[in-house]
Design an enzyme around this catalytic site. Structure first.
Site, PDB file in Angstrom:
ATOM      1  N   TYR A 100       0.838  -1.205   0.000  1.00 30.95           N
ATOM      2  CA  TYR A 100       0.000   0.000   0.000  1.00 30.95           C
ATOM      3  C   TYR A 100       0.874   1.258   0.000  1.00 30.95           C
ATOM      4  O   TYR A 100       1.971   1.233   0.542  1.00 30.95           O
ATOM      5  CB  TYR A 100      -0.895   0.024   1.240  1.00 30.95           C
ATOM      6  CG  TYR A 100      -1.997  -0.993   1.265  1.00 30.95           C
ATOM      7  CD1 TYR A 100      -2.354  -1.729   0.151  1.00 30.95           C
ATOM      8  CD2 TYR A 100      -2.710  -1.233   2.441  1.00 30.95           C
ATOM      9  CE1 TYR A 100      -3.381  -2.669   0.199  1.00 30.95           C
ATOM     10  CE2 TYR A 100      -3.730  -2.169   2.499  1.00 30.95           C
ATOM     11  CZ  TYR A 100      -4.057  -2.876   1.388  1.00 30.95           C
ATOM     12  OH  TYR A 100      -5.072  -3.798   1.453  1.00 30.95           O
ATOM     13  N   THR A 117     -22.458   3.406  -1.996  1.00 36.46           N
ATOM     14  CA  THR A 117     -22.769   4.768  -1.545  1.00 36.46           C
ATOM     15  C   THR A 117     -23.765   5.437  -2.482  1.00 36.46           C
ATOM     16  O   THR A 117     -24.407   6.424  -2.117  1.00 36.46           O
ATOM     17  CB  THR A 117     -21.506   5.641  -1.487  1.00 36.46           C
ATOM     18  OG1 THR A 117     -21.023   5.883  -2.830  1.00 36.46           O
ATOM     19  CG2 THR A 117     -20.411   4.975  -0.671  1.00 36.46           C
TER      20      THR A 117
END
Length: 347
Positions: A53, A244
């Site tokens: 990451y 969302t």
């Protein structure tokens, strides 16, 4: 904040886990540190990272930056003890990390040492393998992945060797517990079997994608997790942002994940938007916030230990936090299952 025991580890973790995969790209250092502070204030004690990451995109020059940002917060605040820290060893094929080398007994010690240095800590509470060397059904590969012909003997030997290396690290005190990610039912069962045979660290968790629009874990894997006390750590519980509603009607918000990588890693499809609309309809019908509803649904599943959410901004994190206390009624759950039956496997 609700707490739960992670597998048989004895670790008490919050039902929400702070994901850090955007720390260093979409999320700057100041905002990342503010998120860690706010999550801790809300009772979250569990964070997840990985040596590769940040993402969006993954680049060789930024590998490890998310861990560094977390480590800098630990060093600045002296509050490492407030957190259960999880990170991951990159699997085979990711060119940005060790030129795509597989997970081996030889790579494990060096990868752990590098993560410890970046995290500025002496121990990793949960060390996970990001995906198996042999391949995976994860990352939308469930449509094409063929586990045959597989080399069972070589796979089991790898597990023996890797668990031996991990056992050495547990003895050395650099890691406490072992978990998997993007694994299958058979793979998890074999890791458990080999651990029993060798005394290697037992799998306590598996981090796989899981959400209202990705319910691959609901059958054989769920049965294994419940019976063998392996906790699921869902990632992308909001379907990479789809749930969302922000991508409905062709919308692509600036600097959003879809804006950065186009098809959301293969999740964008003609079938996913009608499915999302149906889930949004359930939220409207019951007067619920769709984001909190989707996240709360994962928390209710009996095999889920802690659900990993990622927030690009502090404002997004604030919006997500109430999901931890949201109780979904039986009527809501029935409606959500009806949508799943009508829109199975939308990507």
């Amino acid at each position: 904040m609700q707490m739960t025991t992670l597998g048989r580890s004895g670790l008490e973790v919050s039902k929400l886990c702070l994901g850090t995969m955007t720390f260093g790209t979409q999320t700057g250092v100041e905002d990342a540190h503010a998120q860690i502070e706010r999550a801790s204030e809300a009772g979250i004690n569990f964070l997840d990272s990985a040596e590769m990451y940040p993402v969006n995109p993954i680049r060789a020059e930024t590998v490890g930056r998310s861990e560094e940002i977390v480590g800098d917060w630990f060093a600045k605040t002296g509050r490492r003890g407030d957190w259960i820290v999880a990170t991951k060893h990159t699997g085979e094929g990711q060119k940005a990390v060790r030129d795509g080398a597989p997970i081996t007994a030889e790579t494990i010690p060096a990868a752990i040492e590098a993560s410890l240095k970046r995290l500025k800590t002496d121990v990793i509470d949960l060390y996970q393998f990001h995906w198996p060397n042999r391949g995976s059904y994860a990352f939308r590969q469930n449509w094409e992945y063929e586990p045959w012909p597989g080399d069972r003997a070589a796979t089991l030997q790898h597990m023996h060797d890797a668990l031996g290396a991990l056992r050495d690290e547990v003895v050395r005190g650099t890691i406490r517990h072992f978990g998997l990610s993007n694994e299958s039912t058979w793979g998890t069962a074999m890791w458990l079997k080999v651990a029993e045979e060798t005394g290697g660290p037992r799998v306590v968790s598996i981090q796989n994608e899981y959400s209202l629009v990705c319910r691959l874990a609901d059958t054989d894997l769920a049965e294994l997790m419940v019976n063998e006390e392996v906790g699921l750590l869902p990632y992308s519980p909001l379907g990479a942002g789809l749930l969302t509603g922000k991508y409905q009607g062709g919308a692509i918000p600036a600097a959003s994940r879809m804006d950065l990588n186009g098809n959301l890693g293969g999740r964008k499809s003609e079938r996913v938007f009608p499915a999302v609309e149906a889930y949004l309809g359930v939220a409207r019908d019951f007067g619920l916030d769709p984001v909190r509803m989707a996240l709360a649904w994962t928390l209710r599943r009996p095999f889920v230990a802690s659900s990993i959410f990622g927030a690009t901004t502090l404002e997004q994190l604030e919006h997500l936090l109430p999901a931890a206390e949201l109780v979904l009624s039986d009527e809501v759950l029935k409606a959500l299952n009806a949508v799943h039956h009508a829109h199975p496997m939308p990507y």
